[in-house]
Design a protein around this motif. Structure first.
Motif, PDB file in Angstrom:
ATOM      1  N   CYS A   6       1.320  30.838 -13.155  1.00 13.57           N
ATOM      2  CA  CYS A   6       0.435  29.826 -13.744  1.00 13.57           C
ATOM      3  C   CYS A   6      -0.662  30.508 -14.575  1.00 13.57           C
ATOM      4  O   CYS A   6      -0.927  31.696 -14.411  1.00 13.57           O
ATOM      5  CB  CYS A   6      -0.177  28.992 -12.619  1.00 13.57           C
ATOM      6  N   CYS A   8      -3.630  30.380 -13.992  1.00 11.09           N
ATOM      7  CA  CYS A   8      -4.670  30.881 -13.086  1.00 11.09           C
ATOM      8  C   CYS A   8      -4.224  32.157 -12.363  1.00 11.09           C
ATOM      9  O   CYS A   8      -4.979  32.729 -11.588  1.00 11.09           O
ATOM     10  CB  CYS A   8      -5.042  29.803 -12.072  1.00 11.09           C
ATOM     11  N   CYS A  22      -4.720  25.837  -8.792  1.00 16.90           N
ATOM     12  CA  CYS A  22      -5.724  25.299  -9.729  1.00 16.90           C
ATOM     13  C   CYS A  22      -5.500  23.824 -10.046  1.00 16.90           C
ATOM     14  O   CYS A  22      -6.340  23.203 -10.701  1.00 16.90           O
ATOM     15  CB  CYS A  22      -5.766  26.123 -11.017  1.00 16.90           C
TER      16      CYS A  22
HETATM   17 ZN   LIG Z   1      -2.743  27.453 -11.463  1.00 19.00          ZN
END
Ligand SMILES: [Zn+2]
Ligand SMILES: [Zn+2]
Ligand SMILES: [Zn+2]
Length: 339
Positions: A6, A8, A22
């Motif tokens: 991802c 994040c 996230c």
């Molecule tokens: Zn994420």
């Protein structure tokens, strides 16, 4: 399967619609074969998303449905469903309590099978875009799951681009009972999808190609009567010592079933090898490696898979024997696909 990260930094998975860390929406791009973090586009209707760069997508109509399809529509302005959902032509009656769950399981397995095809460089067209050669899936019920149906027995199968799968195969208890009754060592829904798509790609890749003769030499004469072979198989069981020449007992029924079983097995090996490569369990091995290296590494990986499975308390994860003949058949498919 590939690994996906991802925005994040959290690892996310092929089927995820959101990141657990996230919370951002996620979508799978079939053309990029990756899971993307999605941002809403304030100037566009609410089914539009963009990936934070310049690329815009639409989410599939089945995303907020129980189906939870996370695939994205790329271009294709005429469509409201992704390429996977569009191939579904018939679904079971949703007024039956179990059928929404069964349909959801069907679609999840179909998406994974199609990922395998895209990964092999094969394209997918639905019956909506190509009336003659496009793919259509009919997910049907028979009287075993719904007493109001006309048919007593629906068998899974393929005919001219139409793949039928009995929705009862989405029930673990049905699959396990059938596996025992048929004396099979392995039965999975993903395996059914891979088997039936094998029939579809046989029609597309083999009969009019230079590989047709080699196919006949390896798998046998596919023009032999199918109905007779099927009756023989259910009357007398598989050929003696089928393990010497076939990947499964069912493969000994007819050359076309041998092809579909071997194709399905090839897809199983290929995705597992890719997963092992991406988790650095087999860092030397890729889906494109030379077949002989593939096979030697695969045998080592299979030993580990079974040992891990037994430690957990499960049966062997990989209950197969690859004979010399089966090895040659798998090699034929590897060269066909990678060529
Ligand atoms: Zn994420
Ligand atoms: Zn979809
Ligand atoms: Zn078949």
């Amino acid at each position: 399967m590939k690994r996906f990260i991802c925005q994040c930094g959290q690892e996310v998975f092929f089927q995820n619609t959101h990141c657990n860390a996230c919370g951002i929406e996620l979508g799978f791009s079939p053309s990029k074969q990756t899971v993307l973090a999605l941002f809403e586009n304030k100037n566009e209707p609410n089914w539009h998303r963009y990936d934070g760069l310049a690329n815009s997508y639409r989410i599939c109509q089945h995303r907020d449905h129980d189906i939870q399809c996370n695939w994205l529509i790329e271009g294709e302005p005429d469509h409201v469903q992704c390429i996977s959902c569009r191939t579904t032509r018939t679904i079971p009656a949703l007024d039956q309590p179990e059928n929404m769950r069964r349909w959801t399981v069907m679609e999840a397995n179909k998406r994974r099978m199609i990922f395998g095809l895209l990964d092999m460089g094969l394209s997918i067209t639905s019956y909506i875009e190509d009336k003659e050669h496009g793919l259509a899936f009919d997910f049907l019920e028979d009287q075993r799951t719904n007493a109001s149906m006309n048919e007593e027995h629906i068998l899974s199968g393929h005919a001219k681009g139409v793949i039928t799968i009995n929705v009862a195969e989405a029930d673990g208890s049905y699959r396990e009972a059938t596996r025992e009754a048929m004396n099979e060592s392995f039965r999975s829904l993903l395996g059914h999808f891979r088997h039936e798509i094998g029939h579809y790609y046989w029609e597309r890749l083999i009969p009019h190609s230079i590989d047709y003769l080699a196919f006949k030499q390896l798998f046998g004469d596919e023009t032999q009567d199918y109905g007779t072979a099927l009756d023989q198989y259910y009357l007398n069981g598989p050929t003696d010592n089928w393990q010497d020449n076939y990947i499964s007992a069912y493969a000994s029924m007819h050359p076309l079933e041998d092809w579909a079983e071997t194709w399905s097995h090839y897809m199983l090996m290929r995705e597992t090898i890719e997963t092992a490569f991406n988790y650095q369990i087999c860092p030397k091995l890729t889906p494109y490696s030379d077949f002989d290296i593939w096979m030697s590494e695969w045998m080592e990986l299979a030993v580990v898979l079974n040992a891990l499975s037994r430690s957990i308390g499960n049966a062997d994860a990989y209950p197969f024997i690859i004979s010399e003949t089966v090895n040659t058949k798998l090699k034929f498919i590897h060269h066909l696909v990678n060529g």
